[in-house]
Design a protein around this motif. Structure first.
Motif, PDB file in Angstrom:
ATOM      1  N   ARG A  98       0.815  -1.216   0.000  1.00 42.12           N
ATOM      2  CA  ARG A  98       0.000   0.000   0.000  1.00 42.12           C
ATOM      3  C   ARG A  98       0.843   1.259   0.000  1.00 42.12           C
ATOM      4  O   ARG A  98       0.475   2.275  -0.600  1.00 42.12           O
ATOM      5  CB  ARG A  98      -0.925   0.002   1.218  1.00 42.12           C
ATOM      6  CG  ARG A  98      -1.878   1.187   1.284  1.00 42.12           C
ATOM      7  CD  ARG A  98      -2.773   1.104   2.508  1.00 42.12           C
ATOM      8  NE  ARG A  98      -2.005   1.128   3.741  1.00 42.12           N
ATOM      9  CZ  ARG A  98      -1.550   2.251   4.317  1.00 42.12           C
ATOM     10  NH1 ARG A  98      -1.782   3.429   3.753  1.00 42.12           N
ATOM     11  NH2 ARG A  98      -0.878   2.189   5.446  1.00 42.12           N
ATOM     12  N   LYS A 161      -9.064  -4.067  -2.354  1.00 43.07           N
ATOM     13  CA  LYS A 161      -8.206  -3.115  -1.644  1.00 43.07           C
ATOM     14  C   LYS A 161      -7.057  -2.665  -2.542  1.00 43.07           C
ATOM     15  O   LYS A 161      -6.737  -1.459  -2.600  1.00 43.07           O
ATOM     16  CB  LYS A 161      -7.661  -3.768  -0.367  1.00 43.07           C
ATOM     17  CG  LYS A 161      -6.676  -2.906   0.408  1.00 43.07           C
ATOM     18  CD  LYS A 161      -6.155  -3.659   1.622  1.00 43.07           C
ATOM     19  CE  LYS A 161      -5.104  -2.847   2.353  1.00 43.07           C
ATOM     20  NZ  LYS A 161      -4.554  -3.596   3.531  1.00 43.07           N
ATOM     21  N   LYS A 165      -6.317   1.268  -3.735  1.00 44.72           N
ATOM     22  CA  LYS A 165      -5.159   1.931  -3.138  1.00 44.72           C
ATOM     23  C   LYS A 165      -3.913   1.869  -4.021  1.00 44.72           C
ATOM     24  O   LYS A 165      -2.792   1.888  -3.530  1.00 44.72           O
ATOM     25  CB  LYS A 165      -4.879   1.323  -1.762  1.00 44.72           C
ATOM     26  CG  LYS A 165      -6.026   1.516  -0.767  1.00 44.72           C
ATOM     27  CD  LYS A 165      -5.705   0.956   0.590  1.00 44.72           C
ATOM     28  CE  LYS A 165      -6.864   1.173   1.572  1.00 44.72           C
ATOM     29  NZ  LYS A 165      -7.096   2.611   1.836  1.00 44.72           N
TER      30      LYS A 165
END
Length: 254
Positions: A98, A161, A165
């Protein structure tokens, strides 16, 4: 009649190298849940008695595959991104995080020889980014570039996710597949039948790009791998005369 294939060493590809890098960072050994403890072939991740390295079927295709892999995906014997790298010569693999991005990934996305697109369900994407089909290479790729399909290799929650991101993907078109078939993948199970494993998604991408032989080869290779994996799990020899190998031999002879 059941026979084992001869063990044959395979040169490391992008996913294999990523696995090696990930293992080097591990503080403790990775133990695959439900797997067989003991030696595994470094070329195909199966136990040596069920090795399929002799069948590794690299196919010439101008299509590229870019795998963004969740943290432990390269370590899982059931991961099918490995099979894509076996079949498609221009397969690239990067670990996803991330807070940082591999500079080599950014360089790949900016390489003018490639036209990258992210493969992801259109229902989660702004409509103006979504395409539902790609023209085949035989009908002239519109930009004169080679297609590079970006696959998020992860569980579905992880993939969502990753998509949200990864701002460096925001400018890219999104290919939304509409698979008609139910997944045949047996090593890990989604609650939804329309969720395909990464290898099956790559096969559909190859088909859309006009690469029918590569698509069929990858699907048949997945079937062979699945058979050997499950036979090893149940401590049974691989059946080289069974349906998976019969389809594989028919494809090779076509």
């Amino acid at each position: 009649m059941s026979l084992a294939l001869p063990v044959q060493a395979c040169a490391p590809h992008a996913v294999s190298r990523l696995r090696t890098e990930r293992l080097a960072r591990s503080a403790k050994p990775f133990m695959a849940r439900g797997g067989i403890k003991g030696e595994r072939c470094p070329g195909c991740r199966l136990v040596p008695s069920h090795c399929i390295c002799a069948l590794r079927p690299e196919v010439a295709t101008p299509v590229g595959m870019c795998l963004l892999m969740a943290d432990i995906e390269p370590l899982k014997p059931s991961n099918t991104g490995w099979l894509i790298a076996d079949v498609v010569p221009d397969t690239f693999a990067f670990g996803w995080a991330r807070t940082e991005v591999d500079p080599a990934l950014l360089a790949l996305l900016a390489d003018p020889q490639w036209q990258p697109c992210v493969v992801f369900p259109g229902e989660f994407v702004a409509p103006e980014r979504v395409v539902h089909a790609q023209p085949s290479l035989s009908n002239n790729w519109p930009t004169g570039q080679r297609p590079l399909f970006i696959l998020l290799d992860a569980t579905w929650p992880e993939a969502r996710k990753m998509f949200r991101k990864s701002p460096y993907l925001n400018h890219l078109p999104v290919l939304s597949l509409k698979p008609e078939q139910v997944s045949r993948y047996q090593l890990r199970r989604s609650r939804r039948g329309d969720h395909l494993c990464t290898s099956e998604v790559a096969s559909l991408c190859l088909e859309l790009a006009g690469q029918a032989h590569a698509a069929d080869t990858l699907q048949a290779y997945l079937d062979v791998y699945t058979h050997h994996y499950l036979q090893a799990k149940h401590q049974l020899p691989p059946d080289l005369q069974g349906p998976a190998h019969a389809r594989w031999q028919a494809l090779k002879g076509s």
